[in-house]
Design a protein around this motif. Structure first.
Motif, PDB file in Angstrom:
ATOM      1  N   GLN A   1       6.987  -0.526 -62.055  1.00 32.28           N
ATOM      2  CA  GLN A   1       5.995   0.488 -61.667  1.00 32.28           C
ATOM      3  C   GLN A   1       6.535   1.280 -60.490  1.00 32.28           C
ATOM      4  O   GLN A   1       7.089   0.718 -59.549  1.00 32.28           O
TER       5      GLN A   1
ATOM      6  N   GLU B   1       2.476   4.262 -61.323  1.00 31.89           N
ATOM      7  CA  GLU B   1       1.182   3.654 -61.029  1.00 31.89           C
ATOM      8  C   GLU B   1       0.760   4.166 -59.660  1.00 31.89           C
ATOM      9  O   GLU B   1       1.216   3.665 -58.631  1.00 31.89           O
TER      10      GLU B   1
ATOM     11  N   ASP C   1       7.106  -3.337 -58.356  1.00 30.08           N
ATOM     12  CA  ASP C   1       6.319  -2.144 -58.039  1.00 30.08           C
ATOM     13  C   ASP C   1       6.911  -1.570 -56.756  1.00 30.08           C
ATOM     14  O   ASP C   1       6.909  -2.232 -55.711  1.00 30.08           O
TER      15      ASP C   1
ATOM     16  N   ARG D   1      -1.136   6.465 -52.381  1.00 31.97           N
ATOM     17  CA  ARG D   1       0.093   6.515 -53.176  1.00 31.97           C
ATOM     18  C   ARG D   1       0.259   7.931 -53.725  1.00 31.97           C
ATOM     19  O   ARG D   1      -0.721   8.655 -53.913  1.00 31.97           O
TER      20      ARG D   1
ATOM     21  N   GLU E   1       3.472  -9.892 -60.596  1.00 36.02           N
ATOM     22  CA  GLU E   1       3.763  -8.894 -59.564  1.00 36.02           C
ATOM     23  C   GLU E   1       3.255  -9.358 -58.210  1.00 36.02           C
ATOM     24  O   GLU E   1       2.114  -9.805 -58.089  1.00 36.02           O
TER      25      GLU E   1
ATOM     26  N   HIS F   1       4.814  -1.808 -53.408  1.00 32.08           N
ATOM     27  CA  HIS F   1       4.677  -3.101 -52.720  1.00 32.08           C
ATOM     28  C   HIS F   1       5.984  -3.500 -52.032  1.00 32.08           C
ATOM     29  O   HIS F   1       5.978  -4.089 -50.958  1.00 32.08           O
TER      30      HIS F   1
HETATM   31 MG   LIG Z   1       1.508  -2.349 -59.301  1.00 32.95          MG
END
Ligand SMILES: [Mg+2]
Ligand SMILES: O=C(O)c1ccc(O)c(O)c1
Length: 601
Positions: free
Chosen positions: A191, A239, A165, A210, A134, A168
């Motif tokens: 994620q 996540e 993810d 988040r 990741e 990101h």
């Molecule tokens: Mg992650």
């Protein structure tokens, strides 16, 4: 699709997190390493606990600072990895997340990263483990999903894939369209997290702010569509690193989390829960109180008449125009005095509304509170407010009004002008840690539209407020959160009554013995500087404590406030020329005045 949640997203011990995730209906979990390290359970016991709860362990994470390092460092990393793979075997999980290196030892050399990840994958394969690489948004050299994928692709190893993810990817403003160029089977894991749009360091943003999909400002739905189009078959896993959720009860947070995934799947066309039935008005609000006298005096002065009494319970119906308030002196009464406990929402399909709510994990309340009551569909909002889906005076549907017996018409207070027509909006303060959930709940369960969030400074802190409304504005609920759970203004609930003549309504209220909230002279002096008013107008506003706001389209808002009983106060509002707001600019003055507590008769 299968749903999963990283243990880091919830508060409490590992066992509390696992129990909450299972109860909320998740299929699996990502075990975050710190949760395992801090748990008294052995890996085998964690494995058994998950199995007993019906949870799969979909991922173990994270492994950090593995790749693109000098050979002697990498040798140590492989030793570390072997240890983790042995642990994962005991846990019974087959996928590990490796996040891109942030180490100062890492060098900008894709060939080196590729070679070392390939060797890591070789080792993983011996254990039957898959490595999901990741890109952290703040990775030292690899910080975009497409860069991570290029390295994975170059490694060409069956045990090495990528982990996407949403945070990101979207936080860096990468175009998620390119995800469709990755073969679905090489996306080992997905994620999902949202975040409010903020201009700040991306690491701090990620680690503290988040939130669950739909609670922030990132287009998680659009990203998910690309991932599905790429052919991804794995779980949808939340996540979410969030300071507030870490402190909150894992049980309700997990339910809110799962709701967000259901709504996300609906938005992305992957699931079809019963469609929302948008409410078309506010039928009533219900106050519970240990003593009927204070709310009765206030309602009387506001020109409400007590028109009916519940057939079997100590509940009175007060009406003025289309505005209806129930006053309940039954056992639900709370220590803090009068509270707003329930809202009756006019619904074109009460049963359909309840079915939607249930599918989205809202707690469904018993349809009848007593055997002789009309069977009404009701659910609890996150703050515990009961929401009744009702159809007032609709022939074919259970009628809440039929539970009430008309009282003989009493003496009505003479009124200068009968101007109050209906409930304009409700303002409900949410527990501080449940604000985002409350917004998502009202949007997804009720199908209301959320307006932008506004910050309102009062003398003792900053309040956040976000209104949810239906299309024609006949349902408007301003959800608010205060700075501290102990602050009284942070717990206030208010009912705004629409009037076409706020001056007449305020005068009639005062003439009937009501107390209006006094507004400091400085406020009206400032108004005079900002706007031109007709002769005597400003003096009238000063006298009655009427506040004024004007929007950019020339819409006008005049409003004033009653004294507070328990947690509840009323507002009289006059909207002109299409004003759609709530007088947010005036809220600091109102809250400061409430702190001072001065009212005028
Ligand atoms: Mg992650
Ligand atoms: O903040 C982090 O370090 C971190 C760790 C693992 C992840 O999957 C992630 O997205 C962030």
């Amino acid at each position: 699709m299968r749903t999963s949640i990283a243990t880091v997203s919830l508060g409490g011990s590992l066992t509390e997190k696992l129990t909450a995730a299972a109860r909320a209906g998740f299929d699996g979990v990502e075990i975050f390493e710190n949760d395992l390290l801090a748990s008294p359970l052995t890996p085998e016991e964690i494995r058994t606990r998950c199995a007993d709860l019906g949870l799969t362990i979909d991922l173990y994470q994270p492994m950090r600072d593995i790749e693109a390092v000098p050979e002697e460092v990498f040798a140590g990393n492989l030793r570390r990895a072997r240890h983790k793979f042995e642990l994962m075997r005991r846990l019974g999980t087959d996928t590990v997340l490796v996040c891109s290196s942030v180490s100062p030892l890492a060098v900008d050399d894709d060939a080196l990263a590729t070679g070392q990840l390939r060797r890591l994958a070789d080792l993983a394969q011996e254990f039957g483990i898959r490595v999901a690489y990741e890109a952290l948004a703040w990775g030292r050299h690899v910080n975009t999903y497409d860069h991570a994928w290029r390295i994975v692709e170059a490694a060409g190893h069956p045990a090495l894939g990528t982990c996407l993810d949403s945070f990101h990817i979207l936080a860096r403003g990468s175009d998620p369209k390119g995800i469709e160029d990755i073969p679905g089977e090489k996306i080992f894991f997905l994620q999902l997290a949202d975040a409010p749009l903020m201009a700040m360091d991306v690491l701090q943003w990620s680690r503290h702010y988040r939130c669950f999909p739909g609670q922030g400002g990132l287009d998680v739905t659009g990203l998910l569509r690309h991932v599905v189009a790429a052919g991804y078959q794995g779980p949808l896993s939340l996540e979410v690193f969030n300071d507030v959720f870490r402190q909150a009860d894992a049980g309700p947070t997990a339910v809110d989390a799962h709701r967000s995934l259901l709504v996300l799947q609906e938005a992305a066309g992957l699931a079809e829960p019963p469609a929302p039935v948008v409410p078309t008005g506010v039928a009533f609000v219900e106050l519970v109180t240990p003593d009927a006298e204070p709310p009765a005096a206030l309602l009387g002065a506001l020109g409400f008449a007590r028109t009916a009494r519940h057939r079997s319970k100590p509940v009175d119906l007060w009406e003025r125009g289309e505005a209806r308030v129930l006053v309940n002196t039954g056992p639900g009464a709370r220590r803090e005095g009068t509270c707003l406990a329930a809202v009756g929402l006019e619904s074109p399909d009460p049963t359909g509304a309840a079915r939607r709510a249930e599918a989205l994990l809202a707690p469904v309340l018993p349809r009848r509170r007593a055997p002789e009551d009309a069977p009404l569909d009701a659910v609890a909002a996150p703050d515990g407010t009961e929401l009744f889906f009702v159809a007032t005076d609709h022939q074919a549907l259970p009628n809440w009004r039929a539970d009430f017996e008309d009282l003989p018409p009493g003496r009505t207070t003479p009124r200068a002008a009968d101007t109050v027509t209906r409930i304009d909006h409700l303002a409900l303060t949410q527990p501080w840690h449940e604000f985002d959930e409350a917004v998502l709940f009202h949007r997804s369960v009720l199908g209301l539209h959320a307006q932008d969030s506004v910050d309102v400074a009062d003398p003792y802190g900053l309040h956040r407020s976000r209104a949810v409304t239906n299309a024609d504005g006949s349902v408007r609920i301003a959800l608010g959160v205060g700075p501290a759970p102990t602050d009284d203004t942070a717990r206030a609930q208010h009912i705004a009554l629409a009037t076409d003549d706020v001056v007449a309504a305020a005068r009639a209220f005062r003439a009937a013995g009501g107390r209006l909230l006094a507004v400091p002279a400085n406020y009206h002096d400032d108004l005079a500087a900002r706007y031109g008013f007709g002769d005597g107008e400003l003096e009238t506003y000063r006298d009655l404590g009427i506040l004024y706001d004007r929007d950019e389209q020339g819409g006008e808002f005049r409003h004033c406030y009653t004294e507070t009983v328990g947690r509840v106060f009323f507002e009289l509002v006059q909207r002109d020329a299409g004003y759609r707001g709530y007088g947010a600019a005036n809220a600091p003055v109102r809250m400061a005045a409430q702190h001072i507590g001065r009212t005028v008769r």
